[in-house]
Design an enzyme around this catalytic site. Structure first.
Site, PDB file in Angstrom:
ATOM      1  CB  SER A 127      -0.890   0.009   1.249  1.00 15.01           C
ATOM      2  OG  SER A 127      -1.508   1.272   1.428  1.00 15.01           O
ATOM      3  CE1 TYR A 140      -3.953  -2.616   4.830  1.00 17.85           C
ATOM      4  CE2 TYR A 140      -3.301  -0.339   4.482  1.00 17.85           C
ATOM      5  CZ  TYR A 140      -3.636  -1.567   3.976  1.00 17.85           C
ATOM      6  OH  TYR A 140      -3.645  -1.780   2.620  1.00 17.85           O
TER       7      TYR A 140
END
Length: 249
Positions: A127, A140
């Site tokens: 990401s 995350y």
């Protein structure tokens, strides 16, 4: 034709990546926790297998059923958005089990056959939170940062056996459903003390300046799988490319 195994193909980036490789003539092993034959186009070159990357027996069964794997794409991922102090450790462990340890376990399951053939490529999807830290996503971000470092090390280690390791870094994709498997509601993770801080952030999520499309990520994975240079990072989407340029030039 070569065979690619992709995790997390029931929706989003994984599904679109499976479609892309099918269109290019590859044999595709599309894996998901609960197999659904309706999410991808029918093809003799497509197999849909059950796979839970947090369970060793599930990984072993899927890899054995897949047969020789030329490319592995670790796409399955989950996450939550919320204040770190309000995020239960059980949910943090769940995030790491899928995003970090699940990726590592998949790599360990596939590397031996690639090493024996001295050929193959592993693409780990992370990401852009690894390029620019995002507030309200600490757990995350940490799980994806771990895979960034892991993949960089793996690229050196496996290069000795002519196996390539790559990173695909998607930008912000509003269609991503990665939070659905965490079993927690966002509103439960924003204490009153964080309300003023969180409000403009969520407003930004609702109206981003740039977004990443599923096809952008599929294209980045396609490029990564077929890249034979030492390049490690492949941003997915216009926002990802901008962040990548800002960080690496």
């Amino acid at each position: 034709m070569p065979t690619i195994l992709i995790t997390g193909t029931s929706s989003g980036y994984g599904r679109e990546t499976a479609r892309r490789f099918l269109a290019e003539g590859w044999n595709v092993v599309a894996t998901m926790r609960t197999p659904d034959t309706d999410v991808l186009p029918r093809s003799e070159r497509l197999r849909i297998l059950p796979l839970d990357v947090t369970r060793a027996e599930s990984i072993a069964a899927a890899v054995e059923a897949a047969g020789p794997i030329d490319a592995l794409v670790n796409n399955a991922g989950i996450g939550v958005v919320g204040a770190f102090e309000a995020t239960p450790m059980a949910h943090i462990r769940k995030i790491f089990d899928t995003n970090t340890f699940g990726v590592m376990a998949m790599c360990q399951a596939v590397i031996p056959q690639m090493r024996a053939r001295r050929a193959g490529v592993i693409v780990n999807v992370t990401s852009t939170v690894t390029l620019a830290a995002m507030p309200l996503a600490a757990a995350y971000t940490a799980s994806k940062q771990a895979i960034e470092g892991f993949t960089g090390s793996l690229a050196h280690e496996l290069g000795h056996f002519d196996i390539r390791a790559k990173l695909v870094e998607p930008g912000y994709g509003p269609t991503t459903r990665f939070a659905q498997n965490t079993g927690v509601r966002i509103e439960d993770l924003i204490p009153a003390a964080y309300a003023d801080f969180a409000a403009p952030i969520f407003a930004g999520f609702a109206h981003p300046a740039l977004t990443t499309k599923e096809t952008d990520v599929a294209e980045a994975v396609w490029a990564a799988v077929n890249d034979t240079t030492g390049r490690l990072h492949f941003p997915g989407g216009a926002d990802a490319a901008a962040l990548h340029e800002a960080r690496f030039g």
